[in-house]
Design a protein around this motif. Structure first.
Motif, mmCIF file in Angstrom:
data_model
loop_
_atom_site.group_PDB
_atom_site.id
_atom_site.type_symbol
_atom_site.label_atom_id
_atom_site.label_comp_id
_atom_site.label_asym_id
_atom_site.label_seq_id
_atom_site.Cartn_x
_atom_site.Cartn_y
_atom_site.Cartn_z
ATOM 1 N N ARG A 183 15.007 -2.771 19.771
ATOM 2 C CA ARG A 183 15.153 -3.955 18.695
ATOM 3 C C ARG A 183 14.228 -5.053 18.586
ATOM 4 O O ARG A 183 13.274 -5.603 17.201
ATOM 5 N N ARG A 184 13.239 -5.579 19.953
ATOM 6 C CA ARG A 184 12.592 -6.646 19.971
ATOM 7 C C ARG A 184 10.841 -5.726 19.367
ATOM 8 O O ARG A 184 10.285 -6.759 18.643
ATOM 9 N N ASP A 244 16.543 -11.599 21.303
ATOM 10 C CA ASP A 244 15.803 -10.364 21.229
ATOM 11 C C ASP A 244 14.913 -11.033 19.361
ATOM 12 O O ASP A 244 13.857 -11.040 19.691
ATOM 13 N N ARG A 277 15.727 -3.496 25.675
ATOM 14 C CA ARG A 277 15.926 -3.994 24.077
ATOM 15 C C ARG A 277 14.914 -3.731 23.556
ATOM 16 O O ARG A 277 14.337 -4.338 22.729
#
Length: 574
Positions: free
Chosen positions: A217-218, A171, A214
């Protein structure tokens, strides 16, 4: 017929040889003869001249253009050109080399991405499609900022698409790379460098009906990196210019330019970019429908290039401000689509063969158009340059029709690429011959020899800012001869005007002398050659003014007579 086209059927060896010739020729075209044509007025002059002032004053934060700070663009393009001038000297070659290198790096980047997506054949064909797309080859010579933006947008789309689709990517790494790539794109042209890759990747995900991996998060990591990189420049500009910077950069240039007609009094309609894209990607454009239809039938799982092209096209079409060069950041997406289609043997389908045939017929129509243009073009560029253009069109038409006629032509796209290269060489030859009808290089060097930085330059109803680069002084546009007196501040001044307007100077009480008159091709050679009944050239005059004498009394006997220093006394309008 078989004997004539057997090289295209003979297998991989001759196809590989054609591919090697095409790649070598294309690389040479992008980096050679960069100074064959003069600096162009408008966009190229806007980027070529300000770095000279940066080097002279060592103020690299703010570019200055048209007698004031230019707050509408980020400065990275000017920094790169300033570095090029530092390394190679203040020449046309140094001004254009960075853009040419950015174009070649873009070709390499899309080839690497195509290899990952569809294998080596697709990589090679994607590189050739982009390299020999007509407008990509021409834009990169004179639009440095757009060449840099195209490279940065390509890198950003790759980084964002990888972050959105690769579940195995860490990430932190995904977010940092995506944020840095967006910051790079922003540093060349502003918000458009962020909007195009973000919108393109999101559109690709929507087409695939896929959620980003994701993203909670990224995405914050990418946004934080983007803000951290661009914040120092914003703070520095705010400290120097305050709210003026935010108004000019964001409100006027990023919002009003696109949403209103403030910068485009007669904006083209929403279908403008259809024709622009067709010309920009000729002769490959007609393959796009066949590729898209095949992707739809095959239910391809990755629509990143298609999303990039569709979103960018829709976004640019919705803007009020439209320019042909704005399409350049979408050309790598087009090349990926067509190159991957050709690389997976879709060229043998009936739709693709029809596309080759139609392109060949259209190019044959170009040969007929060349016949109409030949008399005027011969008088302007010479018989050999005109003949080379006709031969280039004929060879391209023949290669397209040959590729359409052969069911399994391994070397067909490579043969078309070589033919495109020959045509591009012919076009460059024509344009270099026509450089003699641009007086800016000669006049600029003359002015620089005579007065260096201590002169004033005026242009009467002309946009001739390429003189800024050649003369090393900033020229000012004026709307009438009556504005001359109020604009003169230096001890020696020069005026560029149409020769037919020289008599208007007689109404001003300023001594003047016509230093030179030269022919000027105002419109493009293509437009001029299509009207053989209209004389294509105008005459421009370079006039020396002497404002220090404007307050001296002029006797009735002296009016209209020559002074001892060669200047002419002009009658006092009072």
């Amino acid at each position: 017929m078989r004997a004539a086209v057997s090289p295209l059927r003979s297998g991989k060896g001759r196809a590989a040889a054609l591919a090697l010739v095409a790649l070598t020729m294309g690389t040479a075209l992008y980096v050679s003869r960069l100074d064959a044509i003069p600096i162009q007025p408008g966009n190229e002059a806007m980027y070529a001249f300000p770095p000279l002032r940066m080097l002279r004053t060592e103020d690299y934060l703010v570019p200055y253009y048209e007698h004031g700070p230019f707050l509408e663009k980020p400065p990275l393009t000017w920094w790169i050109l300033a570095g090029s001038y530092k390394l190679f000297g203040t020449t046309i070659f140094a001004a254009r080399l960075p853009g040419a290198m950015a174009a070649l790096v873009t070709i390499l980047v899309v080839a690497v991405w195509a290899r990952r997506r569809a294998g080596p054949p697709a990589a090679l064909l994607t590189a050739l499609v982009l390299m020999y797309s007509f407008r990509f080859a021409t834009f990169t010579r004179v639009f440095a900022a757009d060449a840099f933006l195209t490279l940065a947008v390509t890198l950003a789309v790759m980084a964002l698409d990888s972050a959105a689709r690769d579940p195995d990517l860490p990430d932190g790494r995904a977010g940092v790379v995506a944020g840095l790539s967006l910051a790079l794109a922003f540093a060349f042209k502003g918000l458009i460098g962020v909007v195009l890759p973000l919108g393109g990747v999101v559109t690709g995900l929507v087409l695939d009906r896929r959620r980003p991996e994701r993203w909670k998060r990224r995405a914050p990591i990418a946004a934080a990196i983007l803000l951290l990189v661009v914040a120092p420049w914003h703070l520095a500009m705010s400290r120097r210019f305050g709210a003026t910077f935010w108004e000019q950069f964001y409100w006027r240039n990023q919002v009003l330019r696109g949403a209103t007609a403030a910068y485009a009094h007669h904006p083209p309609g929403p279908s403008y970019y259809f024709g622009v894209l067709a010309l920009a990607t000729f002769p490959w454009f007609l393959l796009l429908p066949a590729v898209v239809l095949h992707r739809r039938a095959a239910s391809s799982s990755d629509s990143a290039p298609l999303g990039w092209l569709l979103f960018g096209f829709a976004f640019l079409s919705a803007l009020r401000m439209k320019r042909e060069v704005y399409i350049e950041p979408l050309l790598p997406a087009f090349a990926l689509l067509v190159g991957e289609g050709l690389g997976t043997a879709r060229v043998s389908t009936r739709r693709a063969r029809w596309a080759w045939a139609i392109a060949g017929i259209a190019t044959a129509g170009g040969v007929l158009l060349w016949i109409r243009m030949a008399p005027t073009l011969t008088s302007l560029a010479g018989a050999d340059a005109c003949a080379a253009l006709g031969v280039g069109l004929f060879v391209l038409s023949a290669s397209l029709l040959a590729t359409a006629a052969i069911r399994r032509a391994r070397g067909g796209p490579f043969l078309v690429s070589v033919a495109c290269g020959l045509l591009f060489i012919a076009i460059l030859t024509v344009e270099s011959r026509l450089s003699r009808f641009d007086p800016a290089p000669h006049w600029g060097r003359r002015i620089r020899r005579e007065c260096g930085q201590g002169c004033e330059g005026l242009m009467l109803k002309l946009d001739f800012h390429s003189l800024d680069f050649y003369s090393r002084i900033e020229w000012r546009e004026i709307g009438s001869v009556g504005d001359i007196r109020s604009c003169l501040t230096a001890s020696k001044s020069f005026l560029v005007m149409r020769s037919r307007d020289e008599e208007k100077l007689d109404a001003q009480a300023i001594p003047y002398r016509v230093l030179d008159r030269r022919p000027w091709l105002q419109e493009s050679w293509f437009q001029a050659s299509l009207r053989p009944d209209v004389y294509p050239l105008q005459s421009l005059s370079l006039v020396a003014l002497e404002p220090s004498d404007r307050t001296l009394p002029v006797s009735r006997r002296e009016r209209g007579r020559d002074r001892p220093d060669g200047f002419r006394y002009i009658s006092d309008p009072r």
